[in-house]
Motif scaffolding. Sequence first.
Motif, PDB file in Angstrom:
ATOM      1  N   ASP A 113       0.813  -1.220   0.000  1.00 16.14           N
ATOM      2  CA  ASP A 113       0.000   0.000   0.000  1.00 16.14           C
ATOM      3  C   ASP A 113       0.845   1.268   0.000  1.00 16.14           C
ATOM      4  O   ASP A 113       0.328   2.366   0.124  1.00 16.14           O
ATOM      5  CB  ASP A 113      -0.967   0.012   1.184  1.00 16.14           C
ATOM      6  N   GLN A 114       2.150   1.129  -0.174  1.00 14.22           N
ATOM      7  CA  GLN A 114       3.024   2.307  -0.259  1.00 14.22           C
ATOM      8  C   GLN A 114       3.081   2.773  -1.710  1.00 14.22           C
ATOM      9  O   GLN A 114       4.075   2.588  -2.412  1.00 14.22           O
ATOM     10  CB  GLN A 114       4.418   1.968   0.264  1.00 14.22           C
ATOM     11  N   ILE A 115       1.970   3.365  -2.145  1.00 18.02           N
ATOM     12  CA  ILE A 115       1.785   3.671  -3.559  1.00 18.02           C
ATOM     13  C   ILE A 115       1.456   5.148  -3.758  1.00 18.02           C
ATOM     14  O   ILE A 115       0.607   5.706  -3.062  1.00 18.02           O
ATOM     15  CB  ILE A 115       0.642   2.818  -4.153  1.00 18.02           C
ATOM     16  N   VAL A 116       2.125   5.756  -4.701  1.00 18.44           N
ATOM     17  CA  VAL A 116       1.810   7.116  -5.153  1.00 18.44           C
ATOM     18  C   VAL A 116       1.298   7.009  -6.578  1.00 18.44           C
ATOM     19  O   VAL A 116       1.963   6.429  -7.445  1.00 18.44           O
ATOM     20  CB  VAL A 116       3.043   8.042  -5.111  1.00 18.44           C
ATOM     21  N   ARG A 117       0.113   7.545  -6.814  1.00 21.61           N
ATOM     22  CA  ARG A 117      -0.452   7.543  -8.168  1.00 21.61           C
ATOM     23  C   ARG A 117      -0.265   8.915  -8.792  1.00 21.61           C
ATOM     24  O   ARG A 117      -0.541   9.940  -8.159  1.00 21.61           O
ATOM     25  CB  ARG A 117      -1.940   7.181  -8.131  1.00 21.61           C
ATOM     26  N   VAL A 118       0.177   8.935 -10.031  1.00 23.80           N
ATOM     27  CA  VAL A 118       0.498  10.190 -10.713  1.00 23.80           C
ATOM     28  C   VAL A 118      -0.215  10.254 -12.052  1.00 23.80           C
ATOM     29  O   VAL A 118      -0.261   9.267 -12.801  1.00 23.80           O
ATOM     30  CB  VAL A 118       2.021  10.324 -10.955  1.00 23.80           C
ATOM     31  N   MET A 119      -0.780  11.427 -12.358  1.00 24.65           N
ATOM     32  CA  MET A 119      -1.289  11.695 -13.700  1.00 24.65           C
ATOM     33  C   MET A 119      -0.362  12.720 -14.330  1.00 24.65           C
ATOM     34  O   MET A 119      -0.424  13.911 -14.038  1.00 24.65           O
ATOM     35  CB  MET A 119      -2.716  12.253 -13.637  1.00 24.65           C
ATOM     36  N   PRO A 120       0.573  12.263 -15.181  1.00 22.13           N
ATOM     37  CA  PRO A 120       1.502  13.191 -15.837  1.00 22.13           C
ATOM     38  C   PRO A 120       0.902  13.706 -17.147  1.00 22.13           C
ATOM     39  O   PRO A 120      -0.241  13.397 -17.489  1.00 22.13           O
ATOM     40  CB  PRO A 120       2.710  12.304 -16.107  1.00 22.13           C
ATOM     41  N   ASN A 121       1.646  14.493 -17.866  1.00 27.20           N
ATOM     42  CA  ASN A 121       1.239  14.827 -19.239  1.00 27.20           C
ATOM     43  C   ASN A 121       2.461  14.903 -20.150  1.00 27.20           C
ATOM     44  O   ASN A 121       3.604  14.928 -19.683  1.00 27.20           O
ATOM     45  CB  ASN A 121       0.390  16.107 -19.300  1.00 27.20           C
ATOM     46  N   THR A 122       2.215  14.912 -21.444  1.00 25.45           N
ATOM     47  CA  THR A 122       3.303  14.734 -22.407  1.00 25.45           C
ATOM     48  C   THR A 122       4.342  15.859 -22.440  1.00 25.45           C
ATOM     49  O   THR A 122       5.488  15.595 -22.842  1.00 25.45           O
ATOM     50  CB  THR A 122       2.750  14.529 -23.834  1.00 25.45           C
ATOM     51  N   PRO A 123       4.049  17.105 -22.043  1.00 23.02           N
ATOM     52  CA  PRO A 123       5.128  18.092 -22.000  1.00 23.02           C
ATOM     53  C   PRO A 123       6.277  17.711 -21.058  1.00 23.02           C
ATOM     54  O   PRO A 123       7.317  18.362 -21.077  1.00 23.02           O
ATOM     55  CB  PRO A 123       4.414  19.370 -21.538  1.00 23.02           C
ATOM     56  N   ALA A 124       6.082  16.658 -20.269  1.00 25.08           N
ATOM     57  CA  ALA A 124       7.200  16.130 -19.478  1.00 25.08           C
ATOM     58  C   ALA A 124       8.357  15.743 -20.390  1.00 25.08           C
ATOM     59  O   ALA A 124       9.511  15.729 -19.965  1.00 25.08           O
ATOM     60  CB  ALA A 124       6.742  14.911 -18.672  1.00 25.08           C
ATOM     61  N   LEU A 125       8.048  15.426 -21.646  1.00 19.40           N
ATOM     62  CA  LEU A 125       9.085  15.050 -22.601  1.00 19.40           C
ATOM     63  C   LEU A 125      10.068  16.185 -22.842  1.00 19.40           C
ATOM     64  O   LEU A 125      11.209  15.948 -23.247  1.00 19.40           O
ATOM     65  CB  LEU A 125       8.452  14.609 -23.926  1.00 19.40           C
ATOM     66  N   VAL A 126       9.626  17.422 -22.595  1.00 21.71           N
ATOM     67  CA  VAL A 126      10.514  18.579 -22.731  1.00 21.71           C
ATOM     68  C   VAL A 126      10.669  19.279 -21.377  1.00 21.71           C
ATOM     69  O   VAL A 126      10.928  20.474 -21.302  1.00 21.71           O
ATOM     70  CB  VAL A 126      10.028  19.565 -23.824  1.00 21.71           C
ATOM     71  N   GLN A 127      10.475  18.494 -20.318  1.00 24.14           N
ATOM     72  CA  GLN A 127      10.673  18.942 -18.933  1.00 24.14           C
ATOM     73  C   GLN A 127       9.813  20.143 -18.551  1.00 24.14           C
ATOM     74  O   GLN A 127      10.214  21.000 -17.760  1.00 24.14           O
ATOM     75  CB  GLN A 127      12.155  19.213 -18.665  1.00 24.14           C
ATOM     76  N   THR A 128       8.604  20.201 -19.113  1.00 21.91           N
ATOM     77  CA  THR A 128       7.628  21.225 -18.726  1.00 21.91           C
ATOM     78  C   THR A 128       6.284  20.567 -18.433  1.00 21.91           C
ATOM     79  O   THR A 128       5.227  21.109 -18.750  1.00 21.91           O
ATOM     80  CB  THR A 128       7.461  22.294 -19.827  1.00 21.91           C
TER      81      THR A 128
END
Length: 276
Positions: A113-128
Amino acid sequence: MSAVLNCNISFIGGGNMAQALIGGLLSRGMPATRITVADPVDKVRQVLLEKEVHVTDDNLAAVQQADVVVLAVKPQVLATVLAPLKGQLQDKLIISIVAGAEIDSIGHLLETDQIVRVMPNTPALVQTGAHGMFATDAVSAQQRDLASQVLAATGLTLWLENEAQIDAVTAVSGSGPAYFFYLMESMIRAGKNLGLDEKVATALTLQTALGAAQMAITSSNSPAELRKNVTSPNGTTQAALEVFDRAQISQNIQAALAAAQKRSQELARELSESVK
């Protein structure tokens, strides 16, 4: 950032988002020797080898020495991928960027149960990127900080009050880049129709998008106030905005995001039913 630099991080799945996170971590000083990536595709492993991280096609071997395990696989294969790892990750922090995978589903598959759920988005590809994050009560403050450091390598991190808000984040920022691309497409097409060369219309549109975003980020004024500041009475901007208002663009955007949130909820239910 110092805490994460001293951790061993393993990625299950080496696709675009995993590669974005790895690139961000390396750029911030993370030793490549502390990163391991497991992926079944040889071509993906070859790309990752160029970053000098450890690579393997064995998920279980990949997580043995890990302090943090990042789940970065397609939701359709989640159950199959995690089955051999059941009960093996109870002393590790799990960060999931698997779309639609609820914490209960992951916890059921892994027996942790040591879980972090994340909703990222594609600008992460350019570190934004923009990352909405939620953690169970079993995740300590230190682990939350560690998860923030991992995701901050590619952009903004925001903690959510409850897991249900992940669906709203999906609608706003997860799918959000597509909305702006859609607007850019339309503006470029309009510029061409008004007589501009396509390259000129494209350059003007993209630079304007960048400039408007930068102004909104750095200004003490809200986007609504910034809009008012560039809208002269009876001017060209007002003429355009009146067309938007007549077409109920604002109401349609709100309806569109509500539809995205609803679909996110449906996909999460479907995935939950398939893994239990």
